[in-house]
Design a protein around this motif. Structure first.
Motif, PDB file in Angstrom:
ATOM      1  N   ILE A 373      69.331 -15.861 -88.503  1.00  9.27           N
ATOM      2  CA  ILE A 373      70.148 -16.120 -87.316  1.00  9.27           C
ATOM      3  C   ILE A 373      69.806 -17.515 -86.814  1.00  9.27           C
ATOM      4  O   ILE A 373      68.641 -17.820 -86.533  1.00  9.27           O
ATOM      5  N   THR A 374      70.821 -18.362 -86.704  1.00  5.16           N
ATOM      6  CA  THR A 374      70.632 -19.753 -86.290  1.00  5.16           C
ATOM      7  C   THR A 374      71.528 -20.056 -85.096  1.00  5.16           C
ATOM      8  O   THR A 374      72.677 -19.589 -85.043  1.00  5.16           O
ATOM      9  N   ASP A 375      71.006 -20.813 -84.139  1.00  4.30           N
ATOM     10  CA  ASP A 375      71.822 -21.255 -83.003  1.00  4.30           C
ATOM     11  C   ASP A 375      71.539 -22.728 -82.730  1.00  4.30           C
ATOM     12  O   ASP A 375      70.517 -23.265 -83.158  1.00  4.30           O
ATOM     13  N   ASP A 376      72.471 -23.374 -82.025  1.00  2.00           N
ATOM     14  CA  ASP A 376      72.345 -24.802 -81.718  1.00  2.00           C
ATOM     15  C   ASP A 376      71.904 -25.026 -80.275  1.00  2.00           C
ATOM     16  O   ASP A 376      72.292 -26.008 -79.649  1.00  2.00           O
ATOM     17  N   GLY A 377      71.065 -24.116 -79.768  1.00  6.87           N
ATOM     18  CA  GLY A 377      70.586 -24.236 -78.389  1.00  6.87           C
ATOM     19  C   GLY A 377      69.464 -25.235 -78.241  1.00  6.87           C
ATOM     20  O   GLY A 377      69.166 -26.027 -79.143  1.00  6.87           O
ATOM     21  N   HIS A 378      68.783 -25.170 -77.086  1.00 10.09           N
ATOM     22  CA  HIS A 378      67.751 -26.168 -76.777  1.00 10.09           C
ATOM     23  C   HIS A 378      66.414 -25.866 -77.422  1.00 10.09           C
ATOM     24  O   HIS A 378      65.471 -26.654 -77.310  1.00 10.09           O
ATOM     25  N   GLY A 379      66.284 -24.737 -78.126  1.00 15.88           N
ATOM     26  CA  GLY A 379      65.047 -24.448 -78.845  1.00 15.88           C
ATOM     27  C   GLY A 379      63.917 -24.044 -77.903  1.00 15.88           C
ATOM     28  O   GLY A 379      64.115 -23.685 -76.748  1.00 15.88           O
ATOM     29  N   GLY A 380      62.696 -24.139 -78.443  1.00 14.75           N
ATOM     30  CA  GLY A 380      61.519 -23.792 -77.660  1.00 14.75           C
ATOM     31  C   GLY A 380      61.282 -22.310 -77.501  1.00 14.75           C
ATOM     32  O   GLY A 380      60.532 -21.896 -76.611  1.00 14.75           O
ATOM     33  N   ALA A 409      61.368 -27.878 -79.975  1.00  7.37           N
ATOM     34  CA  ALA A 409      61.995 -28.300 -78.721  1.00  7.37           C
ATOM     35  C   ALA A 409      63.215 -29.160 -79.017  1.00  7.37           C
ATOM     36  O   ALA A 409      63.155 -30.089 -79.818  1.00  7.37           O
ATOM     37  N   GLY A 410      64.328 -28.835 -78.400  1.00 11.81           N
ATOM     38  CA  GLY A 410      65.572 -29.521 -78.670  1.00 11.81           C
ATOM     39  C   GLY A 410      66.452 -28.830 -79.685  1.00 11.81           C
ATOM     40  O   GLY A 410      67.610 -29.208 -79.860  1.00 11.81           O
ATOM     41  N   GLY A 411      65.885 -27.793 -80.353  1.00 11.71           N
ATOM     42  CA  GLY A 411      66.659 -27.001 -81.291  1.00 11.71           C
ATOM     43  C   GLY A 411      66.803 -27.673 -82.641  1.00 11.71           C
ATOM     44  O   GLY A 411      66.288 -28.762 -82.877  1.00 11.71           O
ATOM     45  N   PRO A 412      67.476 -27.038 -83.572  1.00  5.43           N
ATOM     46  CA  PRO A 412      68.023 -25.674 -83.455  1.00  5.43           C
ATOM     47  C   PRO A 412      66.943 -24.615 -83.667  1.00  5.43           C
ATOM     48  O   PRO A 412      65.833 -24.929 -84.087  1.00  5.43           O
ATOM     49  N   THR A 413      67.294 -23.374 -83.373  1.00  5.97           N
ATOM     50  CA  THR A 413      66.389 -22.246 -83.560  1.00  5.97           C
ATOM     51  C   THR A 413      66.862 -21.419 -84.748  1.00  5.97           C
ATOM     52  O   THR A 413      68.037 -21.075 -84.843  1.00  5.97           O
ATOM     53  N   THR A 414      65.931 -21.113 -85.647  1.00  9.76           N
ATOM     54  CA  THR A 414      66.243 -20.301 -86.827  1.00  9.76           C
ATOM     55  C   THR A 414      65.261 -19.140 -86.891  1.00  9.76           C
ATOM     56  O   THR A 414      64.047 -19.348 -86.919  1.00  9.76           O
ATOM     57  N   LEU A 415      65.789 -17.938 -86.890  1.00  9.48           N
ATOM     58  CA  LEU A 415      64.983 -16.724 -87.016  1.00  9.48           C
ATOM     59  C   LEU A 415      65.292 -16.109 -88.378  1.00  9.48           C
ATOM     60  O   LEU A 415      66.459 -15.850 -88.690  1.00  9.48           O
ATOM     61  N   THR A 416      64.265 -15.908 -89.181  1.00 14.43           N
ATOM     62  CA  THR A 416      64.431 -15.393 -90.537  1.00 14.43           C
ATOM     63  C   THR A 416      63.643 -14.101 -90.681  1.00 14.43           C
ATOM     64  O   THR A 416      62.462 -14.048 -90.375  1.00 14.43           O
ATOM     65  N   VAL A 417      64.335 -13.075 -91.161  1.00 17.53           N
ATOM     66  CA  VAL A 417      63.726 -11.760 -91.371  1.00 17.53           C
ATOM     67  C   VAL A 417      64.041 -11.316 -92.791  1.00 17.53           C
ATOM     68  O   VAL A 417      65.180 -11.463 -93.265  1.00 17.53           O
ATOM     69  N   SER A 418      63.031 -10.793 -93.466  1.00 17.39           N
ATOM     70  CA  SER A 418      63.208 -10.267 -94.823  1.00 17.39           C
ATOM     71  C   SER A 418      62.685  -8.841 -94.853  1.00 17.39           C
ATOM     72  O   SER A 418      61.536  -8.588 -94.449  1.00 17.39           O
ATOM     73  N   LEU A 419      63.518  -7.913 -95.316  1.00 20.19           N
ATOM     74  CA  LEU A 419      63.175  -6.493 -95.323  1.00 20.19           C
ATOM     75  C   LEU A 419      63.247  -5.941 -96.733  1.00 20.19           C
ATOM     76  O   LEU A 419      64.238  -6.199 -97.451  1.00 20.19           O
ATOM     77  N   PRO A 420      62.228  -5.200 -97.186  1.00 21.00           N
ATOM     78  CA  PRO A 420      62.327  -4.566 -98.507  1.00 21.00           C
ATOM     79  C   PRO A 420      63.345  -3.443 -98.462  1.00 21.00           C
ATOM     80  O   PRO A 420      63.395  -2.655 -97.534  1.00 21.00           O
TER      81      PRO A 420
END
Length: 423
Positions: A373-380, A409-420
Motif C-alpha cells: 500500500i503506497t500513498d503520496d502523503g507527507h510521510g513520517g 519525512a515528506g513521503g511517500p509512505t510504502t507499507l509492505t506485507v507478505s503472508l504465507p
C-alpha cells in the motif's frame, strides 16, 4: 499419410530454452557482481583478523579481538543477507563471542573464519573472472566499430596479443573472438555463481540446534501476537456492539414504550414516535450489518479478495487504485488478514497522511501473498504513534508473515506485507 511437421513445435521450445539460458546468465552475472562487494569486505575482514592474530603474539592484540570478531560477524551477516535474497534464508548465530578463548571454542566463528578465507580468495577470483568475460565479449565484439580510433600500437594488442590488427578483416577476427568470450560467459557464469555461493551456504548457516531454538522463539512470539490480535479484535467488536448497536436498540425500546403510552392520549403524536423508532431500528440494523462485515466481509466468501479490495477502494474518501494479480484463491484466514491490513492502512492514510492518491498492489508469488500500500502523503508514519500500525504488524506476524514500513519525512509512505499462503 504424411508425417506431421514438428519444426513449428520445436521453435517455441528452443525459444524458451534460449530465454531461460539468457535469464540464468544475467542472474549469475548479477550474483557475481553482488558477490564482488562481499569479497572485498571479506578481504578487509581477513586482513583485520590476520593483523589482530599477529598482534596477539605480542599481547597487544587481545584488546582488538572483540572489534575483529564484530567485524567478522558483520561481514558474514552481509553475505547471509545476500544469499537469502537468492535462495533459502540463512540465519546467523547469536551472540558474538567477546574473547579470544570463546572465539576459538565457538564452531560458528571457526566456520566464519573459513568462509572469509575462501570468499576473499576463491570468491574474489570468480567475481573478477565472471565480470571480465562479458566485458571482454562486448569489447571484442564491437572492436570493428572503433578500432580505427586507436593508435596503431594499441590496435595491434587489442586481440590479447594473439595477432596484429592492421585492416578490417583483422578487426572482424577480433569480433569473432568476442563471440567466443560470449559463449564462454553463457556457459561458465552460472556455474561460477553457484561455486562462489557454495562456501557461504555450507559454512554460514547457524547450528541446527540454534536454528531450532530461534524458530521456537519466533513461533512463541507469533503465537503471543496472534492471541493479542484476537483479544484486540474481540474488544473492538464488543465496543462496536456496546457503544453503537446496543444504544440504538435501547433507544428503539424507549421510543416504542413512549408510543404505546401515547396511543390513548395522542394518536397523532404516537405515529411520529413510531416513525422515529423505526428510523432508529433501521440505523441499529445498519450498524449491526457493519459489525458483521468487519468480522469477515461476505464478499471474500462470495467472490474474491480482489473484489473485496475493489469495494474497499470504492468507499475510500481519497482516490485509490487496486492492482491485483491473484490467479488462485488463498486460505480464508490469509485473505481476511490481507483485507483488514488494506482496510486499516487506507483508514490511516485518510486520517493522518493528507494524501491525494493511494495504490494497493496485491499479487501471489510462489507460496506467499504480497501486499503493498503506497500513498503520496507527507510521510513520517511511526508504529509508536498509535495509528494502528502495531495492530497491522501483529495481524501479519500472527500468520508468520513479514511487515515492513518505509515512510520518510515528506513521503511517500510504502507499507509492505507478505503472508504465507501455501503452495
Amino acid at each position: 499419410m504424411p508425417a506431421p511437421d514438428r519444426t513449428d513445435a520445436r521453435k517455441p521450445v528452443r525459444r524458451r530454452d534460449v530465454l531461460a539460458r539468457a535469464r540464468a546468465t544475467l542472474d549469475a552475472f548479477e550474483h557475481l557482481a553482488g558477490g564482488l562487494g562481499t569479497t572485498i569486505l571479506a578481504l578487509v575482514a581477513l586482513l583485520l583478523v590476520t593483523a589482530t592474530a599477529l598482534a596477539c603474539l605480542v599481547g597487544v592484540g587481545l584488546l582488538l579481538v572483540p572489534a575483529a570478531l564484530r567485524g567478522l560477524r558483520a561481514v558474514a551477516d552481509r553475505e547471509r543477507a545476500r544469499l537469502s535474497r537468492w535462495g533459502p534464508e540463512i540465519t546467523g548465530p547469536e551472540p558474538v563471542p567477546t574473547g579470544l578463548r570463546a572465539a576459538l571454542a565457538d564452531p560458528a566463528t571457526r566456520r566464519e573464519l573459513g568462509w572469509v578465507v575462501t570468499h576473499a580468495t576463491l570468491g574474489l577470483l570468480l567475481s573478477l573472472i565472471g565480470l571480465t568475460l562479458p566485458i571482454s565479449a562486448v569489447t571484442n565484439t564491437t572492436f570493428p566499430l572503433w578500432w580505427r580510433l586507436l593508435p596503431p600500437e594499441e590496435a595491434a594488442t587489442s586481440a590479447m596479443g594473439l595477432w596484429t590488427v592492421r585492416d578490417l578483416p583483422g578487426a572482424l577476427g577480433v569480433s569473432l573472438l568476442g563471440l567466443g568470450w560470449l559463449v564462454l560467459a553463457v556457459l561458465l557464469t552460472p556455474g561460477m555463481a553457484r561455486l562462489q555461493a557454495w562456501p557461504g551456504r555450507r559454512l554460514l548457516p547457524a547450528d541446527p540446534g540454534g536454528d531450532l531454538a530461534l524458530r521456537v522463539a519466533q513461533l512463541t512470539a507469533t503465537r503471543a501476537a496472534a492471541l493479542d490480535a484476537h483479544a484486540a479484535e474481540l474488544r473492538r467488536i464488543e465496543r462496536s456492539l456496546h457503544d453503537g448497536t446496543q444504544n440504538r436498540i435501547v433507544a428503539v425500546t424507549i421510543m416504542l414504550g413512549a408510543a404505546r403510552r401515547a396511543l390513548a392520549r395522542d394518536p397523532a403524536g404516537a405515529d411520529a414516535v413510531l416513525e422515529r423508532a423505526q428510523s432508529a431500528a433501521e440505523e441499529a440494523l445498519a450498524e449491526l450489518r457493519a459489525v458483521v462485515r468487519s468480522i469477515l466481509p461476505p464478499v471474500l466468501t462470495d467472490r474474491s479478495l480482489a473484489d473485496a479490495l475493489t469495494g474497499l477502494a470504492a468507499t475510500c474518501p481519497i482516490p485509490c487504485r487496486i492492482d491485483a494479480d491473484i490467479p488462485v484463491r488463498c486460505a480464508a484466514s490469509v485473505e481476511a488478514t490481507a483485507y483488514f491490513v488494506a482496510a486499516e492502512a487506507l483508514t490511516n492514510i485518510t486520517r493522518h497522511s493528507n494524501a491525494r492518491h493511494a495504490v494497493v498492489k496485491v499479487h501471489r508469488g510462489a507460496d506467499r501473498l504480497h501486499l503493498q500500500i503506497t500513498d503520496d502523503g507527507h510521510g513520517g508514519a511511526d508504529e509508536r504513534g498509535g495509528s494502528g500500525l502495531v495492530g497491522i504488524r501483529r495481524r501479519t506476524e500472527a500468520h508468520d508473515g513479514t511487515f515492513m514500513l518505509n515512510s520518510p519525512a515528506g513521503g511517500p509512505t510504502t507499507l509492505t506485507v507478505s503472508l504465507p499462503c501455501g503452495s
